[in-house]
Structures are given as structure tokens and as C-alpha cells.
Design a protein around this motif. Sequence first.
Motif, PDB file in Angstrom:
ATOM      1  N   LEU A 173       3.709 -10.408  -0.562  1.00 19.10           N
ATOM      2  CA  LEU A 173       5.092 -10.413  -0.871  1.00 19.10           C
ATOM      3  C   LEU A 173       5.838 -11.692   0.214  1.00 19.10           C
ATOM      4  O   LEU A 173       6.678 -12.498  -0.041  1.00 19.10           O
ATOM      5  CB  LEU A 173       5.787  -9.093  -0.648  1.00 19.10           C
ATOM      6  N   ASN A 205       6.552  13.268   5.005  1.00 20.01           N
ATOM      7  CA  ASN A 205       5.204  13.022   4.624  1.00 20.01           C
ATOM      8  C   ASN A 205       5.272  11.164   4.681  1.00 20.01           C
ATOM      9  O   ASN A 205       6.051  10.471   4.055  1.00 20.01           O
ATOM     10  CB  ASN A 205       5.018  13.136   3.259  1.00 20.01           C
ATOM     11  N   SER A 206       4.417  10.947   5.728  1.00 19.55           N
ATOM     12  CA  SER A 206       4.271   9.365   5.824  1.00 19.55           C
ATOM     13  C   SER A 206       3.758   8.804   4.667  1.00 19.55           C
ATOM     14  O   SER A 206       2.769   9.208   4.042  1.00 19.55           O
ATOM     15  CB  SER A 206       3.630   9.026   7.034  1.00 19.55           C
ATOM     16  N   PHE A 207       4.221   7.452   4.432  1.00 16.94           N
ATOM     17  CA  PHE A 207       4.014   6.715   3.250  1.00 16.94           C
ATOM     18  C   PHE A 207       2.367   6.069   3.640  1.00 16.94           C
ATOM     19  O   PHE A 207       2.339   4.974   4.263  1.00 16.94           O
ATOM     20  CB  PHE A 207       4.899   5.574   3.153  1.00 16.94           C
ATOM     21  N   LEU A 208       1.395   6.647   3.093  1.00 13.11           N
ATOM     22  CA  LEU A 208       0.146   6.309   3.739  1.00 13.11           C
ATOM     23  C   LEU A 208      -0.082   4.717   3.305  1.00 13.11           C
ATOM     24  O   LEU A 208      -0.941   4.242   4.161  1.00 13.11           O
ATOM     25  CB  LEU A 208      -1.066   7.150   3.375  1.00 13.11           C
ATOM     26  N   LEU A 209       0.192   4.385   1.963  1.00 13.30           N
ATOM     27  CA  LEU A 209      -0.332   3.224   1.648  1.00 13.30           C
ATOM     28  C   LEU A 209       0.262   1.875   2.549  1.00 13.30           C
ATOM     29  O   LEU A 209      -0.508   1.195   2.547  1.00 13.30           O
ATOM     30  CB  LEU A 209       0.377   2.667   0.141  1.00 13.30           C
ATOM     31  N   ILE A 243      -0.606  -6.252  -0.102  1.00 10.96           N
ATOM     32  CA  ILE A 243       0.506  -6.222  -0.753  1.00 10.96           C
ATOM     33  C   ILE A 243       1.467  -6.792  -0.024  1.00 10.96           C
ATOM     34  O   ILE A 243       2.139  -7.915  -0.645  1.00 10.96           O
ATOM     35  CB  ILE A 243       1.017  -4.758  -1.369  1.00 10.96           C
TER      36      ILE A 243
END
Lengths: 348, 232
Positions: B198, B181-185, B194
Motif C-alpha cells: 500500500l 484484542n490486538s490486531f495480530l495481522l 500488505i
Amino acid sequence: MAFRISSSPHVRKDTATQAVMQKVILAALPGLAVQCYFFGWGSFIQVLLAIAVALGAEAAVLKLRGRTIKETLNDQSAILTALLIGVALPPLAPWYLVVIGTIFAIVIVKQLYGGLGQNLFNPAMAAYVLLLVSFPVLMTTWAAPLGLGADNAGFVDALKVIFSGVGAPAFALGIDGVSMATPLDTLKTDLSMGLTATESLQKPIFGGSSTGEGWVWVNLAYLAGGIYLLASKTIRWHISTGLLGALFVCSLVGFALSPDTHASPLFNLFSGATMLAAFFIATDPVTAATSRRGRLLFGALIGVLIYVIRTFGGYPDGVAFAVLLANLCAPLIDYYIKPRAYGHRGHS
Amino acid sequence: MSNFKDIAWQGLWKNNPGLVQLLGLCPLLAVTATLTNALGLGLATVAVLIGSNVLVSLVRDFVPKEIRIPVFVMIIAALVTAVQLLINAYAYGLYLSLGIFLPLIVTNCVIIGRAEAFASRNSVPAAAFDGLMMGLGFTAVLAVLGATREILGQGTLFDGADQLLGSWAQSLKIELWQVDNSFLLAMLPPGAFIAMGLLIAAKNVIDKRLEAKKPAPEPAAAITRARITKVG
């Protein structure tokens, strides 16, 4: 005796943050217990994992920021945030969801804005939205309630599912045997497929009760916790009343106009995260409006938004989005609604 | 040649267009979902930036002050069109994945900013070098951001590098881990914001460390006068 000269308020009560947080955590435990009863040990494991990660992350950031670690950790606000994330996530969600969410909540949403009391958004809900947007499939698959689907996951089985992602032998059929869409989600899908609300409510997931197997009990448990918080004066009634009242009125209007395509007011009040939101999430004093009338409005705004998102939005439950949007409005509410100072006549 | 050294330092670090001037944020945030896209857009920006700086520096004595901005914009637009046609011809896949952000280089504030602030006041070699360094600084930020987001989002590096470099580059693709499940964010614009925040924070930390390491400059010997009888 010594006379101290200071500005108002002059009457103070020494309620430490820690005491407040402890009461809220305590009040949430019945809800957690009921959730574990109906959906297996998953929620309990998620909460423990979230607390461990939250404390670790908070300690790390505090060290980087050069703050005192022990005193700040002792206020237990991180534990409360972790608890809320833990109960909000699907019980059998893989471990990295809760880890990512908790780190995001503590590090980005809370500490980067300056720590407890400075954050603009409710950390737990921001984390939930992050996860919902990032992992939509995992986040909308909830564990099957007791008596439906396969047997409930025991403690060890739940651990295996959460940490390895592979079902224990009993769940070899795959994750679908133990998880399914929530009642809110099922209703939404059915309505979009042309079924009427009454037809949809015949499905086994609603279990004969009108709100969905298990969910009504979960909500009742959180309601009981909320009443304890009100009775112990840990929270004031304004936000919760505003939220539940607005949700009730909105769903009553919708239900009266078109009962076939709208869920009943009772269904809205006792399904999903309604009670959790009303007493534990929206009442966060940091991110809510400050005056009493402002809080009433703040709660009502969340209630309306929950209804609008549940009914017309793309996601099954709208609590997290509603709370974040209302958080954004809180400064505006505070700007326009100011309590009249004693002896001050106002602008007229 | 300390002048050139200074230009390089300004462009790559001290006055980095991405991290310090915060110029060109729109493409910076929009196309850095993968390293390949980031490098593609970065290189296109470098090409345009060098070209526009040289041309602006060449015509700087002939352009009336009042209409200099329109002239600069036309120069930049011509160059961007050329670069866009080149990419369309030789890297069609990249052309498709960069989409609208390729022609939008025209409006990239880095380019007009350097034309106005540097190229219109300096000689051709200095302007060209400034364009190169500012462009490289911008590309570096794009690349770091793109790599971070690609690793977090898909667990790969150089996915789709063949679009930029030709079919041999398919072997460049590195799969760091398998994601179900790709980390969509990380792939979506909020993740870019974000990550950018950083990155800027990291730069500030490094600057602070460097500052702390540097021995404090000797306080300039204060001029002390025993008595001032008259002022002026």
C-alpha cells in the motif's frame, strides 16, 4: 437476419452474473435462518453489517478506480461475499471483526486484483483466515446453541453484545454464559486431553445427536440450498461431489483404523462448515479449476485438506485454509488437466 | 551544489531504497512491528551506510576490479560488527529485540548496492552524503511502516522507546486507544507485506499527481527540412 462472425463458443446463454448471484444468495438463506434459530440473531446482524460495509467499500474502490459504480454493484457479488463472511463469523463477534474482514475481502482480495473474475483467492475465505489469524480467541468462541448455556440472545441483546462488547443485563455474567467452543473444537480439545471420541461425544454440546446440537440442522439447510443450486444448474456437481466424497473417504479410513481418536464420517460431513464449503464456497467459479475433471480434483483436494487440518492441524475447522490452498493449486490443475478438444488426438 | 541536491532527492524520494529499489526487504518487513524497532534498525543502517560509503570511496583507487565485492563486504562486515557491539553495550533491550537482523545488516542489499553503484565511483564527500540520504530514505520507510503497524496492531506509538533512548523515553509512549484484542495481522509479516504494498502504491499515486501538476514540457521544436537530398 444478420450473420455474425465470431470465435467460439457459438451457443450462448445470457445468464447475467446478477441472476447467478441472486440464486446463490437465495439458496443460502435457509442455512442462515437455521443458524439464527439455533444461535440467536447474531448471524443475521453480522450479515446485514457485512453487506452494508461490502457495498460501501466496493463503491469507494470503484470510484477510485474510475469504474462505473452502479452497474458493478448491481452484479451482487459483493453481497454474496458479505453473506458468506457474515455466516462464517461467530454470531456474537464484536462489530470490528466483520468490518475489518469485509473491507479486506472486498478491497484487498477482490478489487486490488482487478475485481470480479480476476481474484486469485476466495474473498470471503481470505477474510476469514485474516480474522482467524488476527483474533484467534474471538474467532473460536461460538454462540451457545439453543437450550444450552444461557438463553439465546434476542435481537436487541445480540445488537448490544456485538456493538458494545458488553453483555446486556441478562448476560451480566460475561460472555462465557452465551458462548462456548464449537463441537469440532470441543472434540479436538478432548482428544488432545486423552479422552476417546466416544467419551467426548457424551458432552452436552453434542446434544445426544452424534454431530453436535444445531450443527446438523445448519448443515442440512445448506445441503438443501446446495441441492437447489444443483437442480437449477447454477453450479455443477463436480466440486461439491469431489469435496464431500474425499472428506467422507478420508474420515472413513481414519475412523476404521482408530475409532477412538477419530470422529465418524457423519460427524465430519455434518459439522462445522462442511456443507457451506461444499456448495457455496468451493464452487466459486472464479477461483476454482475450470475443466470438469479439474473441478473434481479441486473439490477432492479441498476435502482431503479439510480432513487433514481438522484432524491433525491446530485449528478446529479447516475449511478456510483448505479452500485458500486449493485456490493456489487451481492454475496448476488447469495446466495439467485440459479437456481434449474435439477431433484432437492428444500427444500419443 | 545541485549535485548534492540531486543526491538528496534520489535517496529520499525518487530512488528510495525501500520504496523504489525494493532493497533490504528482509529487515524492512521483519523488524517494523513497532516504531522503536524500526527507528533503531534504521539508525544502525544509516551509520553503517555512511561509514561503508566513505571507506569504499577512500579505497576505490586501490582495489582491483576483480575482487572489489569481497573487499566491500569485509568493510561492511567490520562496520556492522562495530555497530552491533555499540548497540549491545548502550541499548541492550534494543539489541535483544532486533535480534538476528542487526548482524544481518551485512547482507542488506542497500549497503552493498550503494557501495558498488555510487561510492566506488565518486568522491568521499559525495559518497558520504549519498550514504546519509539513502540511509535516511530507508529509515523513513521503516519508520512509516513501523508506526502504521504499531498503531494498527497495538494502538500505541513509541512503545519501548526507552530501549533506544534511555529510561526518560518511557514518557514518549503514546497510547492512542485501548485494545483488548490486538490486531495480530498488523504485527505479523503478512501485514508488513500488505502495508508495504500500500505504501508503494501511495508513492506511485503521489508521483502521478506531481506529474500531472507539472506543466507539459514544450515540445522541442522539431527540425524540419523541406527536402532531403542526401543522407549522411
